[in-house]
Each structure stands twice: as structure tokens, then as C-alpha cells.
Design an enzyme around this catalytic site. Structure first.
Site, PDB file in Angstrom:
ATOM      1  N   ARG A  74       3.525 -12.247  -4.548  1.00  0.00           N
ATOM      2  CA  ARG A  74       2.805 -13.382  -3.960  1.00  0.00           C
ATOM      3  C   ARG A  74       3.524 -13.843  -2.696  1.00  0.00           C
ATOM      4  NH1 ARG A  74      -2.121 -15.221  -4.367  1.00  0.00           N
ATOM      5  NH2 ARG A  74      -2.030 -15.167  -6.667  1.00  0.00           N
ATOM      6  N   GLN A  98      -8.550  -6.317  -8.950  1.00  0.00           N
ATOM      7  CA  GLN A  98      -8.823  -7.040  -7.709  1.00  0.00           C
ATOM      8  C   GLN A  98      -7.846  -6.609  -6.626  1.00  0.00           C
ATOM      9  OE1 GLN A  98      -9.949 -11.238  -7.547  1.00  0.00           O
ATOM     10  NE2 GLN A  98      -8.070 -11.663  -6.419  1.00  0.00           N
ATOM     11  N   ARG A 103      -1.176  -2.540  -3.481  1.00  0.00           N
ATOM     12  CA  ARG A 103      -0.163  -3.578  -3.657  1.00  0.00           C
ATOM     13  C   ARG A 103       0.458  -3.528  -5.046  1.00  0.00           C
ATOM     14  NH1 ARG A 103      -2.766  -9.377  -5.032  1.00  0.00           N
ATOM     15  NH2 ARG A 103      -4.125  -8.709  -6.741  1.00  0.00           N
ATOM     16  N   HIS A 186      -2.811  -8.895   4.108  1.00  0.00           N
ATOM     17  CA  HIS A 186      -2.920 -10.248   3.546  1.00  0.00           C
ATOM     18  C   HIS A 186      -1.708 -11.105   3.956  1.00  0.00           C
ATOM     19  CE1 HIS A 186      -3.768 -13.433   0.770  1.00  0.00           C
ATOM     20  NE2 HIS A 186      -4.539 -12.729  -0.044  1.00  0.00           N
ATOM     21  N   ASP A 231     -11.494 -20.519   2.062  1.00  0.00           N
ATOM     22  CA  ASP A 231     -11.514 -19.082   1.783  1.00  0.00           C
ATOM     23  C   ASP A 231     -12.729 -18.489   2.497  1.00  0.00           C
ATOM     24  OD1 ASP A 231     -11.159 -16.561   0.833  1.00  0.00           O
ATOM     25  OD2 ASP A 231     -11.236 -17.068  -1.297  1.00  0.00           O
ATOM     26  N   GLU A 292      -5.717 -13.156   7.741  1.00  0.00           N
ATOM     27  CA  GLU A 292      -5.571 -11.787   7.258  1.00  0.00           C
ATOM     28  C   GLU A 292      -6.493 -10.836   8.024  1.00  0.00           C
ATOM     29  OE1 GLU A 292      -6.466 -12.197   3.061  1.00  0.00           O
ATOM     30  OE2 GLU A 292      -5.763 -14.269   3.136  1.00  0.00           O
TER      31      GLU A 292
END
Length: 316
Positions: A74, A98, A103, A186, A231, A292
């Protein structure tokens, strides 16, 4: 007694300072002679730290970020591939978690591919270093191989220079079937206070608001301010026009892109930050903003034997 003809002194040339690179416990660290540094965790090839010459950290990393390879990190710059967000139904990425598997996978450090920028400083020392990381079908866990049935190769390049930080991803189709994918870098930017942050150069652009049931809107504000959970996916941008993050009219970051025509702007705000177990402290949303660069509006198609590349360059 003096000799009539003394030999001339032989000049001693010293090697100018060079970038330093270390690999230990799946963590790659690189520093320039001028003080800039970058840290990359091989789990996810996630950039977890980027510092300018004065030692100032430019990326936000959660205090609760898990760095042992058991879950995605994170903060920093996670690499999203081959799907952004929850995978859609009835698609090749449907079985994946997701944001895909990049990652969540252990990458390979391919080494320093270049340490020379186009122009060196006056001392002769290198003022840039490029690090390459690889992920291919053979690197995936059996679980991910069973869920993604395509032969592929990824080369992720992280370039540290005095001017800024570059990150680029090359996707190779190494199999006999075409496949579709999405890519997102990201990036979690470190800031002082979200209340004074603005994101510029998105006026007039179309975006999907994921907080408002993925409804489509046109940006009418000259710059984006943050007063609640945000978002948004901004579509069909000109990569050459920089996205600018400012603080009280002082520009902090400028992000130019190549091949990445979309951008996600995200801040979890109060309740969402509290709901994420690896987001810490709860008030951390005030200290970060995600802008991002990505190719996430629709899909990139890659035929057998072809390759695709996209990236970003961040200036302070």
C-alpha cells in the site's frame, strides 16, 4: 644533484562518482552522487521510496504497508496489470484478483541497463541510473498461471535522474494467441495537506466517477480540489500535456506520459481510509494523493509476437 632533464609528472586521474546500487532481501536501492535515491521492492516491482537530493521523500507509503510479499504494497508506485479494478465478467481476466497479478508477483531484477544520461554534469559523474525488472509466465505462481493462460513478458524500467523519476512498462506477447490488457502506474504522491492540493490540466476532460456509480461527467473546474472521497478515471488525455499537482498555487509535481492516455485521480478520504486495514495512519489520507497514469479506458490488444510500451516521467 639536480638532473638536467627531469621526467614530467604522471597525472593521476580519479574516477568520478558513480551511482550506487544494492540488492538485499529482495529490495533494490539506487543512489546518485548528487543524493537522489530510489528503492524498489521486488514484490510487485513496487517503488517504495523516491527522494530528491535534499533527502525529501516524494512518495507516500502506508505505515501498515505489508513488505514481506504476502500482499500488495500500500503506497509507492504499484504496477497494475493486466486488469484495472475488479475484473469484468466473461473476460480472460475474470479469474484474477483486483488490479491483476503484477503487484502480487515476485519480479526479477534484470540489472542496471544504463547509468548515463544524455548529458553528464561537469564532474563527469553519471547523473541518471536506469534499473530494469522482469516478470514473465515462468515467474508466476501456479495459481496465477492457471488463471492467466497467455505467454507474456514484462520489462519494467525505473529511471532515477536529477530531473525526476521515470517509470515505464513494456508488455510482450510471447505466445501464439492475442490477448487484451490494461496498465496503470498507481502513484501515491506525498503531500503536506490534501485540503490545499489541486490537480491541474484536466478541465474539459471526460471522466468516469466511480464514487457516483461509474457515471460519466465532463470536468468543469479549472483545477480539482478534494473535499470528499475522490475516485475518477479521466479518459483520452494528451500524454504530452503534463498533469500538475499544486499546493496553494505552488507546483509540486508534473507528470508527462507516453502511451498512457488515461489518468486516475484518487483520495480515499475519512471513512474509506479507516476501512482499509493496510492504510495507516487513518489520517494518512491528508498526506497523500494518487494521480495514476494508465491505459484503462477499454483494452489494449496485443497480437502474437508484438509488444507495447507506456510510461510516465515525474518532475518535482
Amino acid at each position: 644533484m639536480d638532473r638536467a632533464k627531469k621526467p614530467t609528472a604522471i597525472g593521476i586521474t580519479s574516477t568520478p562518482p558513480q551511482p550506487t546500487i544494492s540488492l538485499q532481501n529482495n529490495i533494490v536501492q539506487a543512489s546518485l552522487p548528487t543524493g537522489e535515491s530510489v528503492t524498489v521492492n521486488l514484490y510487485g516491482a513496487t517503488v517504495t521510496s523516491w527522494k530528491t537530493a535534499d533527502g525529501a521523500e516524494k512518495l507516500w507509503l502506508s505505515d501498515a504497508a505489508v513488505l514481506d510479499g504476502s500482499k500488495p504494497i500500500r503506497g509507492g508506485i504499484p504496477v497494475v496489470f493486466p486488469v484495472f479494478g475488479p475484473p469484468p465478467q466473461n473476460h480472460a481476466t475474470t479469474p484474477l484478483p483486483q488490479h491483476g497479478f503484477a503487484r502480487n508477483s515476485l519480479w526479477e531484477f534484470l540489472g542496471k541497463s544504463s547509468s548515463e544520461s544524455s548529458d553528464r554534469d561537469n564532474s563527469g559523474s553519471d547523473d541518471a541510473v536506469k534499473l530494469d525488472f522482469g516478470l514473465a509466465t515462468s515467474n508466476l505462481t501456479p495459481e496465477f498461471r492457471s488463471k492467466w493462460g497467455y505467454e507474456f513478458g514484462l520489462v519494467y524500467s525505473v529511471t532515477l535522474s536529477r530531473e525526476g523519476l521515470g517509470t515505464s512498462l513494456q508488455v510482450q506477447n510471447q505466445g501464439k494467441e492475442s490477448f487484451e490488457f490494461q496498465v496503470l502506474l498507481h502513484t501515491y504522491f506525498a503531500i503536506e495537506d490534501i485540503n490545499s492540493i489541486r490537480v491541474k490540466n484536466l478541465n474539459g476532460k471526460t471522466y468516469i466517477d466511480k464514487v457516483q456509480n461509474a457515471s460519466e461527467h465532463t470536468e468543469s473546474a479549472p483545477s480539482i480540489a478534494f473535499t470528499s472521497e475522490t475516485d475518477r478515471v479521466y479518459k483520452d488525455l494528451d500524454p504530452a500535456v503534463p498533469l500538475v499537482i499544486s499546493d496553494n498555487e505552488k507546483d509540486l509535481y508534473s507528470i508527462t506520459r507516453e502511451g498512457l492516455n488515461d489518468a486516475v485521480v484518487w483520495n480515499p478520504w475519512i471513512e474509506k481510509a479507516k476501512s482499509m486495514g493496510d492504510f495507516s495512519p487513518d489520517e494518512g489520507y491528508k498526506k497523500m494523493v494518487c494521480v495514476e497514469a494508465g491505459a484503462v479506458n477499454g483494452w489494449q490488444a496485443l497480437e502474437a509476437g508484438e509488444s507495447w510500451e507506456g510510461g510516465q516521467f515525474i518532475r518535482v
